[in-house]
Scaffold this motif. Structure first.
Motif, short mmCIF file in Angstrom:
data_model
loop_
_atom_site.label_atom_id
_atom_site.label_comp_id
_atom_site.label_asym_id
_atom_site.label_seq_id
_atom_site.Cartn_x
_atom_site.Cartn_y
_atom_site.Cartn_z
N GLN A 269 1.43 -0.82 -0.05
CA GLN A 269 0.26 0.08 -0.34
C GLN A 269 1.04 1.38 -0.27
OE1 GLN A 269 -3.24 -1.17 -0.27
NE2 GLN A 269 -2.56 -3.03 0.27
N GLY A 270 2.07 1.07 0.12
CA GLY A 270 3.02 2.49 0.18
C GLY A 270 3.09 3.04 1.27
N HIS A 271 3.10 2.11 2.49
CA HIS A 271 2.92 2.80 3.53
C HIS A 271 4.02 1.66 4.67
CE1 HIS A 271 -1.72 2.23 4.13
NE2 HIS A 271 -1.14 3.68 3.17
N ASP A 272 4.63 3.00 5.57
CA ASP A 272 5.42 2.71 5.90
C ASP A 272 5.65 3.74 7.10
OD1 ASP A 272 8.38 2.00 7.19
OD2 ASP A 272 9.05 3.17 4.90
N GLU A 273 6.08 3.76 8.44
CA GLU A 273 6.34 4.93 9.21
C GLU A 273 7.15 4.25 10.21
OE1 GLU A 273 3.74 6.52 10.82
OE2 GLU A 273 2.57 6.65 8.95
N ARG A 274 8.32 4.10 9.90
CA ARG A 274 9.79 3.40 10.10
C ARG A 274 9.94 4.82 10.26
NH1 ARG A 274 12.73 0.45 6.99
NH2 ARG A 274 11.67 1.81 5.43
N PRO A 275 10.83 5.59 11.54
CA PRO A 275 11.35 7.25 11.51
C PRO A 275 12.89 6.49 11.32
CG PRO A 275 11.46 6.38 13.34
CD PRO A 275 10.96 5.26 13.02
N VAL A 276 13.46 8.28 10.73
CA VAL A 276 14.47 7.87 9.98
C VAL A 276 15.84 8.24 11.41
CG1 VAL A 276 16.20 9.90 9.64
CG2 VAL A 276 14.35 9.64 8.32
N VAL A 277 16.47 7.48 11.35
CA VAL A 277 17.43 7.08 13.01
C VAL A 277 18.90 7.66 13.14
CG1 VAL A 277 18.12 5.22 14.46
CG2 VAL A 277 16.20 5.01 13.08
N THR A 278 19.21 8.76 13.48
CA THR A 278 20.69 9.30 13.24
C THR A 278 21.36 8.71 14.50
OG1 THR A 278 19.78 10.74 15.34
CG2 THR A 278 19.09 11.10 13.21
N GLU A 279 21.10 7.63 15.25
CA GLU A 279 22.66 7.72 15.55
C GLU A 279 21.30 5.81 16.32
OE1 GLU A 279 24.20 9.64 19.33
OE2 GLU A 279 22.78 11.22 18.23
N SER A 280 23.03 4.95 15.78
CA SER A 280 22.70 3.54 16.42
C SER A 280 24.24 3.50 17.01
CB SER A 280 22.05 2.67 15.27
OG SER A 280 23.57 2.72 14.28
N GLU A 281 23.80 1.50 17.67
CA GLU A 281 25.41 1.10 18.45
C GLU A 281 25.27 0.61 17.28
OE1 GLU A 281 27.19 1.74 21.28
OE2 GLU A 281 26.83 4.28 20.94
N PRO A 282 26.57 -0.14 17.60
CA PRO A 282 26.74 -1.64 16.59
C PRO A 282 26.25 -2.80 17.61
CG PRO A 282 29.09 -0.71 17.51
CD PRO A 282 27.53 0.25 17.28
N VAL A 283 25.90 -3.76 16.57
CA VAL A 283 25.71 -4.83 17.45
C VAL A 283 26.57 -5.97 16.91
CG1 VAL A 283 23.64 -6.75 17.53
CG2 VAL A 283 22.67 -4.74 17.48
N SER A 284 27.26 -5.98 16.01
CA SER A 284 28.55 -7.40 16.16
C SER A 284 29.45 -6.45 15.33
CB SER A 284 28.07 -8.28 15.80
OG SER A 284 27.70 -9.04 14.25
N ILE A 285 30.85 -7.39 15.61
CA ILE A 285 32.02 -6.56 15.12
C ILE A 285 32.66 -7.74 14.28
CG2 ILE A 285 34.75 -5.83 14.87
CD1 ILE A 285 33.34 -3.72 16.92
N SER A 286 33.14 -8.24 13.32
CA SER A 286 33.45 -9.26 13.16
C SER A 286 34.39 -8.91 11.64
CB SER A 286 32.34 -10.40 12.34
OG SER A 286 31.56 -9.54 10.85
N ARG A 287 34.87 -10.42 10.79
CA ARG A 287 35.76 -10.17 9.84
C ARG A 287 35.56 -11.86 9.06
NH1 ARG A 287 40.47 -6.31 8.44
NH2 ARG A 287 39.67 -5.22 10.25
N GLU A 288 36.31 -12.32 8.07
CA GLU A 288 36.35 -12.89 7.71
C GLU A 288 36.96 -13.12 6.01
OE1 GLU A 288 31.71 -13.25 7.04
OE2 GLU A 288 31.73 -13.57 4.77
N THR A 289 37.03 -13.99 6.20
CA THR A 289 37.83 -14.66 4.28
C THR A 289 37.64 -15.65 3.61
OG1 THR A 289 40.39 -13.79 3.56
CG2 THR A 289 40.00 -15.61 5.67
N THR A 290 37.52 -15.11 2.33
CA THR A 290 37.36 -16.94 1.57
C THR A 290 38.66 -16.88 1.39
OG1 THR A 290 35.42 -16.03 1.24
CG2 THR A 290 36.70 -17.22 -0.79
N PHE A 291 39.20 -17.86 0.96
CA PHE A 291 40.61 -18.44 0.40
C PHE A 291 40.85 -18.21 -1.05
CE2 PHE A 291 39.81 -21.34 4.63
CZ PHE A 291 39.80 -20.61 5.39
N GLU A 292 42.41 -18.56 -0.94
CA GLU A 292 42.29 -18.77 -2.98
C GLU A 292 41.86 -19.81 -3.25
OE1 GLU A 292 42.62 -16.59 -5.40
OE2 GLU A 292 42.99 -14.68 -3.90
N ARG A 293 42.63 -20.81 -2.36
CA ARG A 293 42.00 -22.12 -2.59
C ARG A 293 41.38 -23.04 -1.59
NH1 ARG A 293 45.36 -25.90 -0.40
NH2 ARG A 293 47.21 -25.27 0.94
N ASP A 294 40.86 -23.52 -1.97
CA ASP A 294 39.96 -24.06 -0.61
C ASP A 294 40.82 -25.41 0.52
OD1 ASP A 294 37.47 -23.16 -1.86
OD2 ASP A 294 36.84 -25.52 -2.53
#
Length: 447
Positions: A269-294
């Motif tokens: 219907q084109g309805h959406d009440e979400r506010p514009v959120v100007t500040e937020s805190e991170p929930v998680s921090i991560s690092r990952e890597t895909t290898f050149e070969r398995d």
DNA sequence: TCTGGGGTCCTAGGACCC
DNA sequence: TCTGGGGTCCTAGGACCC
């Protein structure tokens, strides 16, 4: 739920008409590269790959997509490259088949971040209520910006459009880059319409335009309807937003569950009440890597161990630099068949210490069946708390459930510091003792 | 020659508490 | 002795987004 930010004078129970902009930088990474390599303008250029050269040979030849071998995906493609069927997320090898002569440049995230800060600052000069949606896009609440508010409802093509044009001009002055802006009464519609006229577009959609402008679009254009939901809708004979809009809410709820069904109904219907959120805190921090070969858990154990430790140390570094510690340490593995598994483990006290993270991650790894080759390894820390200068959490983390063990550690135990605290040393030693067979023992030596 | 890296949010079951 | 509902935390997976 009442909106605390509702302007005074609005009748309760009915939200005021808002004016929301979505601003999306055009082919951002590729456009940044063209800023400093103007000789490549007009050519098909893609950004991606880990080992792309990034500069021309002395003879003036640029690295081409066809010369690339190995893993990786397209991060961004210029519109010239997109015309050849190349798009972001596409594997580089597949892209090379479509556009062998496209120029391939490596990503330079420091530079993209620099220009990202610049374009956001340029917008903030005119409209300060900004929600960050990543490196290349933002939502802006223009409702209270002078000159825009009056435009709402009766002059969407006047004041509001002029203000959006000013935003675009400011961004171009500050960065030399173009962007596309969508202007609408909410985030959902603003996001959809910023995409309707790319690049360098400015599109206004008011509530009354939904049937004519939004309903003809495929459901996939709704932010939040991904490949899976689109396929399920397709199977139900729903292809466009308009077709979705004809479905009774009860039927969508029956099909997709209460939360998702209700949301789909509102979105159509084109309805959406979400506010514009100007500040937020991170929930998680991560690092990952895909290898050149398995890599094989047994025959490539030393290398896997080094990578695993490296990832944990990078996460620790990120936590320390950003001032966070976390209690939930997790790992992620992707096997050669692309199956992904995660394991996590919650420790008593938030940590930002690489060795402590490595230990907890090692415990997680023990719970995974490692009989297949791996293509990806990742480390993550969640349940974050921000740390003050004293190294103590600013907002105390939720107290753990009543311990089912003797209270051997004082409740005031410090957060584990990067150097490791005395209080945790004994516990760490105990964990080590349990490790009769560390999965990647060589890593301990390399660390 | 398949398919990156960084995230958020949701669901669902079991443990545990009141 | 049996039955129970609500709330929170933990864990695993998955959809989705940029």
């Amino acid at each position: 739920m009442a909106d605390p930010d509702r302007p005074m004078g609005c009748s309760p129970g009915r939200s005021p008409q808002r004016l929301i902009a979505h601003l999306d930088m055009d082919a951002f990474y590729a456009s940044v590269e063209l800023l400093r390599r103007p000789e490549l303008r007009g050519l098909p250029v893609v950004v991606g790959g880990r080992r792309a050269a990034g500069q021309a040979t002395p003879e003036g030849d640029w690295p081409r997509l066809r010369d690339y071998t190995g893993r990786g995906v397209i991060t961004t493609a210029t519109y010239e490259a997109r015309a050849m069927g190349v798009h972001s997320g596409m594997g580089l090898m597949k892209a090379a088949a479509l556009a062998p002569n496209a120029i391939l440049l490596p990503a330079d995230f420091d530079e993209y971040r620099r220009l990202s800060r610049r374009f956001k600052a340029a917008v903030a000069e005119l409209a300060p209520v900004i929600e960050d949606r990543g490196i290349d896009e933002i939502y802006i609440d223009l409702s209270e910006v002078p000159g825009a508010r009056d435009a709402v409802g009766f002059d969407p093509l006047g004041g509001a459009r002029a203000l959006a044009q000013e935003l675009k001009n400011n961004v171009r002055r500050a960065t030399g880059l173009s962007c596309s802006v969508g202007l609408a009464p909410n985030k959902l519609l603003a996001k959809i319409c910023s995409d309707l006229d790319k690049p360098d577009g400015l599109t206004v959609v008011m509530a009354e335009d939904v049937p004519s402008r939004i309903w003809p679009l495929p459901v996939r254009r709704i932010n939040g309807v991904g490949p899976k939901a689109a396929a399920r809708l397709e199977a139900l004979g729903v292809h466009t937003v308009g077709e979705l809009a004809t479905w009774p809410q009860a039927d969508l709820v029956a099909e997709f569950g209460a939360a998702h069904g209700h949301w789909l109904h509102e979105a159509a219907q084109g309805h959406d009440e979400r506010p514009v959120v100007t500040e937020s805190e991170p929930v998680s921090i991560s690092r990952e890597t895909t290898f050149e070969r398995d890599l094989h858990p047994r025959s490539d154990r030393p290398e896997l161990g080094r990578i695993f430790t490296w990832l944990c140390e990078r996460v620790a570094e990120d936590l320390q630099r950003k001032g966070y510690a976390g209690r939930t340490i997790g790992i992620k593995l992707r096997f050669d068949d692309f199956r992904t598994v995660t394991r996590d483990h919650t420790v008593e006290q938030p940590t930002q210490d690489g060795a402590a993270i490595r230990e907890a991650a090692g415990q997680c790894l023990k719970r995974v069946n490692l009989s297949r080759r791996l293509r990806l390894l990742g480390a993550r820390v969640g349940s974050l708390v921000r740390l003050g200068r004293d190294g103590l959490p600013l907002a105390a983390p939720r107290a753990p459930q009543a311990p089912a063990r003797p209270p051997t550690l004082a409740s005031s135990e410090r957060v584990v510091s990067p150097t490791g605290s005395v209080a945790t040393a004994a516990r760490r030693a105990a964990v080590m003792d349990e490790q009769t067979l560390p999965l990647f023992p060589e890593a301990e030596d390399a660390a």
